[in-house]
Design a protein around this motif. Structure first.
Motif, short mmCIF file in Angstrom:
data_model
loop_
_atom_site.label_atom_id
_atom_site.label_comp_id
_atom_site.label_asym_id
_atom_site.label_seq_id
_atom_site.Cartn_x
_atom_site.Cartn_y
_atom_site.Cartn_z
N CYS A 196 49.79 37.71 43.46
CA CYS A 196 49.58 37.22 42.10
C CYS A 196 49.82 35.72 42.00
O CYS A 196 49.25 35.05 41.14
CB CYS A 196 50.49 37.96 41.13
SG CYS A 196 50.15 39.74 41.05
N CYS B 177 46.62 34.00 42.60
CA CYS B 177 45.50 34.60 41.87
C CYS B 177 45.51 34.17 40.41
O CYS B 177 44.90 33.18 40.05
CB CYS B 177 45.55 36.12 42.00
SG CYS B 177 44.14 36.94 41.22
N CYS C 60 43.95 37.96 36.22
CA CYS C 60 44.16 38.86 35.07
C CYS C 60 44.59 38.07 33.83
O CYS C 60 44.21 38.40 32.72
CB CYS C 60 45.17 39.96 35.41
SG CYS C 60 46.79 39.38 35.93
N GLU D 119 49.71 45.81 37.60
CA GLU D 119 50.02 45.58 39.01
C GLU D 119 48.78 45.16 39.77
O GLU D 119 47.67 45.61 39.48
CB GLU D 119 50.58 46.84 39.65
CG GLU D 119 51.96 47.21 39.16
CD GLU D 119 52.57 48.35 39.96
OE1 GLU D 119 51.83 49.12 40.62
OE2 GLU D 119 53.80 48.47 39.92
N ALA D 120 49.00 44.32 40.76
CA ALA D 120 47.91 43.97 41.68
C ALA D 120 47.46 45.23 42.39
O ALA D 120 48.25 46.14 42.63
CB ALA D 120 48.40 42.94 42.69
N SER D 121 46.19 45.27 42.72
CA SER D 121 45.67 46.41 43.48
C SER D 121 46.48 46.57 44.76
O SER D 121 46.76 45.59 45.44
CB SER D 121 44.20 46.15 43.83
OG SER D 121 43.39 47.21 43.44
N ASN E 227 43.87 49.34 41.79
CA ASN E 227 43.78 48.99 40.38
C ASN E 227 42.42 48.34 40.14
O ASN E 227 42.24 47.15 40.42
CB ASN E 227 44.91 48.03 39.97
CG ASN E 227 44.85 47.66 38.50
OD1 ASN E 227 43.89 47.97 37.80
ND2 ASN E 227 45.87 46.97 38.02
N CYS F 123 42.34 45.00 38.30
CA CYS F 123 42.67 43.83 39.13
C CYS F 123 41.40 43.34 39.82
O CYS F 123 41.10 42.15 39.81
CB CYS F 123 43.75 44.19 40.15
SG CYS F 123 44.13 42.91 41.36
N ASP F 124 40.65 44.27 40.40
CA ASP F 124 39.40 43.92 41.08
C ASP F 124 38.42 43.25 40.13
O ASP F 124 37.77 42.27 40.48
CB ASP F 124 38.74 45.16 41.68
CG ASP F 124 39.52 45.77 42.82
OD1 ASP F 124 40.49 45.15 43.31
OD2 ASP F 124 39.16 46.90 43.24
N ARG G 259 39.56 39.68 39.32
CA ARG G 259 39.35 38.83 40.49
C ARG G 259 37.86 38.52 40.67
O ARG G 259 37.48 37.37 40.93
CB ARG G 259 39.94 39.48 41.74
CG ARG G 259 41.47 39.50 41.73
CD ARG G 259 42.04 40.20 42.95
NE ARG G 259 41.65 39.56 44.19
CZ ARG G 259 42.29 38.52 44.75
NH1 ARG G 259 43.35 38.00 44.16
NH2 ARG G 259 41.87 38.00 45.89
#
Length: 123
Positions: free
Chosen positions: A7, A10, A13, A85-87, A94, A97-98, A101
């Motif tokens: 995260c 990244c 989200c 939560e991150a995948s 998740n 998350c994808d 991204r």
């Protein structure tokens, strides 16, 4: 949060979804989320400032999405953020998350979740 958490490289989200939650989480209602960083979206719900319109970007997000980011209010973040939560972070995919991204041109995280290394960092 571990410095190896994906995260931190990244933030997609935080710059993709509307982060809405029950207004009772705000400081004025006895919660921890700073009121000045929220906007009312319904009689009982607020959203993080900056996520209530597109393109979204939470007012608490610092840094460049996909490079290096951090939450300026991490300890005061809403339940929506705490629960996201991150995948593969907990061993489960998740798709949200994808999606976030992908919207920022980032590839999906793959299991098992490994620390994301920057080009100048050696494993």
């Amino acid at each position: 949060m571990s410095i190896d958490n994906p995260c931190l490289t990244c933030g997609a989200c935080c710059a993709y979804f509307r982060v809405s939650f029950y207004f009772g989480e705000c400081v004025s209602a006895g919660g921890v989320v700073p009121d000045h960083l929220t906007v009312q979206v319904s009689p009982f719900h607020v959203a993080m400032l900056g996520t209530d319109s597109k393109p979204a970007r939470c007012a608490g997000l610092l840094g460049d999405v996909g490079c290096g980011v951090r939450c300026s209010m991490y300890e005061q973040r809403a339940s929506t953020c705490r629960e996201f939560e991150a995948s593969w972070e907990s061993g489960e995919h998740n798709p949200n998350c994808d999606a976030a991204r992908a919207a920022h041109g980032l590839p999906p995280l793959m299991p098992p979740l490994q620390p994301q290394l920057s080009p100048d960092r050696v494993a």
